[in-house]
Design a protein around this motif. Structure first.
Motif, PDB file in Angstrom:
ATOM      1  N   PRO A  22       1.161  -1.280   0.046  1.00 36.00           N
ATOM      2  CA  PRO A  22       0.298   0.064  -0.186  1.00 36.00           C
ATOM      3  C   PRO A  22       0.940   1.299  -0.367  1.00 36.00           C
ATOM      4  O   PRO A  22       1.572   1.241   0.690  1.00 36.00           O
ATOM      5  N   GLN A  23       0.257   2.465  -0.736  1.00 37.34           N
ATOM      6  CA  GLN A  23       1.173   3.547  -0.581  1.00 37.34           C
ATOM      7  C   GLN A  23       0.517   4.183   0.453  1.00 37.34           C
ATOM      8  O   GLN A  23      -0.500   4.124   1.013  1.00 37.34           O
ATOM      9  N   ALA A  93      -1.561  15.751   5.869  1.00 43.82           N
ATOM     10  CA  ALA A  93      -2.044  14.849   4.420  1.00 43.82           C
ATOM     11  C   ALA A  93      -1.650  13.215   4.852  1.00 43.82           C
ATOM     12  O   ALA A  93      -0.862  12.702   4.937  1.00 43.82           O
ATOM     13  N   ARG A  94      -2.475  12.836   4.666  1.00 41.18           N
ATOM     14  CA  ARG A  94      -2.289  10.754   4.585  1.00 41.18           C
ATOM     15  C   ARG A  94      -2.801  10.120   3.676  1.00 41.18           C
ATOM     16  O   ARG A  94      -4.239  10.269   2.475  1.00 41.18           O
ATOM     17  N   VAL A  95      -1.990   9.217   2.958  1.00 39.39           N
ATOM     18  CA  VAL A  95      -2.347   8.219   2.133  1.00 39.39           C
ATOM     19  C   VAL A  95      -2.373   7.034   2.709  1.00 39.39           C
ATOM     20  O   VAL A  95      -1.455   6.516   3.146  1.00 39.39           O
ATOM     21  N   ALA A  96      -3.521   5.832   2.639  1.00 41.26           N
ATOM     22  CA  ALA A  96      -3.269   4.481   2.368  1.00 41.26           C
ATOM     23  C   ALA A  96      -3.743   3.492   1.648  1.00 41.26           C
ATOM     24  O   ALA A  96      -5.616   3.816   0.910  1.00 41.26           O
ATOM     25  N   GLY A  97      -3.342   2.972   0.577  1.00 40.99           N
ATOM     26  CA  GLY A  97      -3.344   2.049  -0.603  1.00 40.99           C
ATOM     27  C   GLY A  97      -3.865   3.603  -1.820  1.00 40.99           C
ATOM     28  O   GLY A  97      -3.299   4.132  -1.967  1.00 40.99           O
ATOM     29  N   GLU A 122     -10.351  17.127   1.925  1.00 38.36           N
ATOM     30  CA  GLU A 122     -10.719  16.737   0.459  1.00 38.36           C
ATOM     31  C   GLU A 122     -10.560  15.725   1.152  1.00 38.36           C
ATOM     32  O   GLU A 122      -9.414  14.950   1.719  1.00 38.36           O
ATOM     33  N   ILE A 123     -11.308  14.712   0.115  1.00 42.37           N
ATOM     34  CA  ILE A 123     -10.928  12.868   0.280  1.00 42.37           C
ATOM     35  C   ILE A 123     -10.260  12.933  -1.190  1.00 42.37           C
ATOM     36  O   ILE A 123     -10.871  13.149  -2.287  1.00 42.37           O
ATOM     37  N   TRP A 124      -9.022  12.030  -1.735  1.00 45.65           N
ATOM     38  CA  TRP A 124      -8.376  11.894  -3.272  1.00 45.65           C
ATOM     39  C   TRP A 124      -8.445  10.173  -3.180  1.00 45.65           C
ATOM     40  O   TRP A 124      -8.089   9.696  -2.674  1.00 45.65           O
ATOM     41  N   HIS A 125      -8.257   9.923  -4.422  1.00 44.32           N
ATOM     42  CA  HIS A 125      -8.772   9.083  -5.099  1.00 44.32           C
ATOM     43  C   HIS A 125      -7.833   9.168  -5.951  1.00 44.32           C
ATOM     44  O   HIS A 125      -7.668   9.370  -6.738  1.00 44.32           O
ATOM     45  N   ARG A 126      -6.647   7.820  -5.551  1.00 48.13           N
ATOM     46  CA  ARG A 126      -5.534   7.428  -6.941  1.00 48.13           C
ATOM     47  C   ARG A 126      -6.228   6.357  -8.050  1.00 48.13           C
ATOM     48  O   ARG A 126      -7.041   4.457  -7.404  1.00 48.13           O
TER      49      ARG A 126
END
Length: 244
Positions: A22-23, A93-97, A122-126
């Motif tokens: 997971p990124q 800012a945090r990222v999980a997967g 903001e909610i971000w999606h890859r």
């Protein structure tokens, strides 16, 4: 030979696990946020819209949720048309997967003058293409809500005819446009009215913080130009004052 055959699949499994880990690096999100700021200040609405998912949720202050890139275009295109620019500051800012979030503050300005400050989440999606885009965007001002000062306002009503009702209504749609002009000249609260029988008969219920400033603007060349742009027939204007 059997040992080699056993080791080889295990190696493949471990390699696959490593590659699919997971990124967690949030720099991709903060970098894209910097791009958002750049697009706003460059008045590049197409570039800004491209930073959102096709089904993005836009949650503006004092308004209902809007969906999709058309909503992004409407909301932030109005800001760009009004000449607004600004600066974003990241708080976290945090990222999980493939999911991440971004929390920060904003400062808006027009013609080098501060207009508003506030905060956002903001909610971000890859996506499957590996590109991070905003899936949900919510923000609100640090300034008091409109209802906090409503009782301190002086109210007037203006009734007039317009040459083109659609042009007039378009000037009042959204938080920018004519609403911003009125707010900048002492009239922060406006209710837009239209006759159901004759759409050319229109009116405004206006809450005034500074009646003198608004009156001066209304009689100025700038005020006259705004009325003409909105196709208002000023010869038909009737002003009513609040008495109780």
């Amino acid at each position: 030979m059997k040992k080699l055959m056993l080791i080889f699949p295990v190696t493949l499994i471990l390699s696959g696990c490593y590659q699919g880990a997971p990124q967690t690096d949030s720099s991709a999100i903060t970098s894209r946020s910097d791009t958002w700021e750049t697009m706003l200040n460059a008045s590049d609405i197409d570039g800004l819209v491209a930073l959102y998912t096709d089904d993005a949720r836009i949650m503006p202050p004092n308004g209902a949720i809007k969906l999709g890139r058309a909503a992004v275009q409407e909301e932030f295109g109005g800001m760009i048309e009004a000449g607004l620019g600004g600066e974003l500051t990241t708080l976290e800012a945090r990222v999980a997967g493939d999911i991440g979030y971004h929390v920060g503050t904003y400062a808006l300005e027009a013609d080098g003058k501060p207009i508003d400050t506030g905060k956002f989440v903001e909610i971000w999606h890859r996506g499957s293409d590996g590109v991070w885009r905003i899936a949900s965007d919510i923000w609100n001002s640090d300034n008091p809500a409109a209802t906090d000062t409503k009782m301190d306002l002086t109210h007037i009503m203006g009734i007039h005819r317009v040459g083109d009702p659609e042009v007039w209504l378009a000037a009042w749609r959204g938080a920018e446009g004519r609403r911003q002009d009125f707010a900048a000249h002492g009239a922060p609260h406006v209710h837009v009215m239209q006759s159901p029988d004759d759409p050319n008969v229109t009116g405004l219920v206006i809450g005034l913080e500074d009646p003198a400033a608004f009156d001066a603007w209304l009689k100025s060349e700038e005020g006259a130009a705004a009325a003409a742009e909105d196709t208002v027939d000023m010869s038909t204007l009737v002003l009513l004052q609040e008495v109780e």
